[in-house]
Design a protein around this motif. Structure first.
Motif, PDB file in Angstrom:
ATOM      1  N   ARG A   1       0.929  -1.310   0.171  1.00 22.31           N
ATOM      2  CA  ARG A   1      -0.166  -0.034  -0.160  1.00 22.31           C
ATOM      3  C   ARG A   1       0.936   1.234  -0.110  1.00 22.31           C
ATOM      4  O   ARG A   1       0.613   2.085  -0.848  1.00 22.31           O
ATOM      5  CB  ARG A   1      -0.900  -0.062   1.037  1.00 22.31           C
ATOM      6  N   ILE A   2       1.857   1.449   0.853  1.00 21.75           N
ATOM      7  CA  ILE A   2       2.699   2.378   0.948  1.00 21.75           C
ATOM      8  C   ILE A   2       3.470   2.643  -0.374  1.00 21.75           C
ATOM      9  O   ILE A   2       3.505   3.830  -0.882  1.00 21.75           O
ATOM     10  CB  ILE A   2       3.524   2.193   2.184  1.00 21.75           C
ATOM     11  N   MET A   3       4.158   1.422  -0.774  1.00 27.45           N
ATOM     12  CA  MET A   3       4.977   1.792  -2.155  1.00 27.45           C
ATOM     13  C   MET A   3       4.040   2.230  -3.141  1.00 27.45           C
ATOM     14  O   MET A   3       4.407   3.097  -4.224  1.00 27.45           O
ATOM     15  CB  MET A   3       5.613   0.456  -2.354  1.00 27.45           C
ATOM     16  N   MET A   4       2.823   1.604  -3.446  1.00 28.84           N
ATOM     17  CA  MET A   4       1.710   1.960  -4.443  1.00 28.84           C
ATOM     18  C   MET A   4       1.268   3.345  -4.244  1.00 28.84           C
ATOM     19  O   MET A   4       1.210   4.173  -5.178  1.00 28.84           O
ATOM     20  CB  MET A   4       0.596   1.103  -4.294  1.00 28.84           C
ATOM     21  N   ASN A   5       1.142   3.999  -3.080  1.00 29.11           N
ATOM     22  CA  ASN A   5       0.702   5.300  -2.832  1.00 29.11           C
ATOM     23  C   ASN A   5       1.956   6.316  -3.415  1.00 29.11           C
ATOM     24  O   ASN A   5       1.537   7.249  -3.653  1.00 29.11           O
ATOM     25  CB  ASN A   5       0.510   5.546  -1.215  1.00 29.11           C
TER      26      ASN A   5
ATOM     27  N   LYS B   1       8.001   1.356  -8.581  1.00 31.71           N
ATOM     28  CA  LYS B   1       7.651   0.436  -9.541  1.00 31.71           C
ATOM     29  C   LYS B   1       8.475  -0.970  -9.531  1.00 31.71           C
ATOM     30  O   LYS B   1       8.069  -2.099  -9.293  1.00 31.71           O
ATOM     31  CB  LYS B   1       7.300   0.468 -10.907  1.00 31.71           C
ATOM     32  N   LEU B   2       9.568  -0.484  -9.732  1.00 32.19           N
ATOM     33  CA  LEU B   2      10.882  -1.600  -9.742  1.00 32.19           C
ATOM     34  C   LEU B   2      10.736  -2.283  -8.345  1.00 32.19           C
ATOM     35  O   LEU B   2      11.059  -3.372  -8.056  1.00 32.19           O
ATOM     36  CB  LEU B   2      12.080  -1.081 -10.196  1.00 32.19           C
ATOM     37  N   ILE B   3      10.579  -1.455  -7.204  1.00 34.02           N
ATOM     38  CA  ILE B   3      10.841  -2.179  -5.802  1.00 34.02           C
ATOM     39  C   ILE B   3       9.884  -3.144  -5.503  1.00 34.02           C
ATOM     40  O   ILE B   3       9.871  -4.007  -5.099  1.00 34.02           O
ATOM     41  CB  ILE B   3      10.648  -0.861  -4.905  1.00 34.02           C
ATOM     42  N   ILE B   4       8.534  -2.826  -5.915  1.00 36.88           N
ATOM     43  CA  ILE B   4       7.424  -3.502  -5.765  1.00 36.88           C
ATOM     44  C   ILE B   4       7.295  -4.858  -6.656  1.00 36.88           C
ATOM     45  O   ILE B   4       7.235  -6.013  -6.286  1.00 36.88           O
ATOM     46  CB  ILE B   4       6.013  -3.076  -6.145  1.00 36.88           C
ATOM     47  N   ASN B   5       7.762  -4.874  -7.792  1.00 38.53           N
ATOM     48  CA  ASN B   5       8.131  -5.892  -8.875  1.00 38.53           C
ATOM     49  C   ASN B   5       9.228  -6.808  -8.326  1.00 38.53           C
ATOM     50  O   ASN B   5       9.021  -8.171  -8.305  1.00 38.53           O
ATOM     51  CB  ASN B   5       8.394  -5.457 -10.320  1.00 38.53           C
ATOM     52  N   SER B   6      10.174  -6.269  -8.025  1.00 37.46           N
ATOM     53  CA  SER B   6      11.391  -7.111  -7.267  1.00 37.46           C
ATOM     54  C   SER B   6      11.033  -7.516  -5.960  1.00 37.46           C
ATOM     55  O   SER B   6      11.236  -8.994  -5.989  1.00 37.46           O
ATOM     56  CB  SER B   6      12.638  -6.179  -6.937  1.00 37.46           C
TER      57      SER B   6
END
Length: 301
Positions: free
Chosen positions: A130-134, A151-156
């Protein structure tokens, strides 16, 4: 999804779990959409699954079948393709609870039940996503190039934390004599010649250890399809005129649409020429804006 609560292959237990809509689960079922729903679903069939495609004329069509014959392409080969379907292709398919409930709401009829695995509810991963998407959304709105970084952080994280990357094969370097013995072993998988007397022999071990939560990956993939289809069927279809737009291409988190809008305006008109329910559309956008406004970013500040 957290730890497994129970597993069952009893049809009445599977049906009860699906109908009650209380548990988090993965169910293996067989079913179809009735023909009465085809007009509503054909533009974008809601069952996204990989299936084996046979190169037969009745399956791939007259044009592609003739093309393959003309160019002497293999006709007996089966190809595995990601397809959008209106039934489970006569086989059992696995769906998580959210995806299956959405399909049922769209008219999906379950004809047979194979198995179900019920899990505990676990939201430990939710704050991070949630925090990363926000932050990513705020970066997009601000026109910042950091959007790709988040985006790269979430995908990784998805690739590292939820995908099963364990090795399920062992490779040994053997001479001719050892290779001859190994290829008769019941766990033998394949051989590749390295030199005149050295071969790489792949064996399947009797046991394997998995340190990743496989159900998290399954839920992530099906949840993506759920939100994707939920937005289209329960928002776009309700506030836009469906006749002037056509789906061209879909990916995991993006979609390409051809729109027949106002010919006197350029591409920046977006959907304004085909809106049929402005009040419903404004309400949906307002709720989204309120959600963005109330996001709590204090955890990373």
């Amino acid at each position: 999804a957290g730890r497994s609560k129970f597993y069952s292959e009893k049809p009445y237990i599977i049906k009860n779990c699906i109908d009650q809509r209380k548990e988090i689960f993965v169910a293996k079922v067989k079913g179809y959409f009735p023909k009465s729903e085809y007009n509503n679903l054909l533009a974008l069939p809601p069952i996204f699954r990989n299936i084996e495609i046979q190169n037969k004329e009745e399956v791939i069509g007259e044009y592609m079948y003739s093309y393959q014959q003309k160019h002497s392409l293999p006709m007996s080969k089966k190809d595995r393709k990601l397809t959008t379907l209106l039934d489970t292709n006569g086989q059992f398919m696995v769906f998580n609870n959210y995806y299956l409930w959405l399909l049922i709401d769209l008219g999906f009829v379950i004809t047979d039940y194979k198995a179900i695995a019920v899990f505990e509810k676990n939201a430990a991963y939710e704050p991070f996503v949630r925090i990363m998407m926000n932050i990513r959304i705020q970066s997009i709105l601000a026109g910042s190039t950091k959007e790709k970084f988040y985006k790269l952080i979430i995908n990784s994280s998805y690739g590292y934390d939820t995908l099963n990357t364990e090795k399920f094969g062992k490779i040994k370097m053997l001479d001719k004599a050892g290779t001859f013995i190994a290829q008769h072993h019941p766990n033998h998988m394949g051989i590749k010649r390295i030199s005149a007397n050295i071969f790489a022999v792949q064996l399947k071990p009797k046991t394997a250890t998995c340190f990743t939560s496989i159900q998290s990956g399954v839920f992530s993939l099906d949840n993506a399809k759920y939100w994707y289809l939920n937005y289209i069927y329960n928002f776009m279809y309700k506030c836009l005129d469906r006749k002037p737009f056509h789906f061209v291409l879909a990916d995991t988190d993006s979609i390409y649409i051809v729109i027949s809008g106002d010919p006197t305006k350029d591409c920046h008109q977006q959907f304004e020429a085909i809106v049929k329910d402005k009040q419903y559309m404004d309400l949906g956008l307002k709720m989204k804006a309120m959600n963005l406004h109330h996001q709590d970013l204090s955890a990373i500040q």
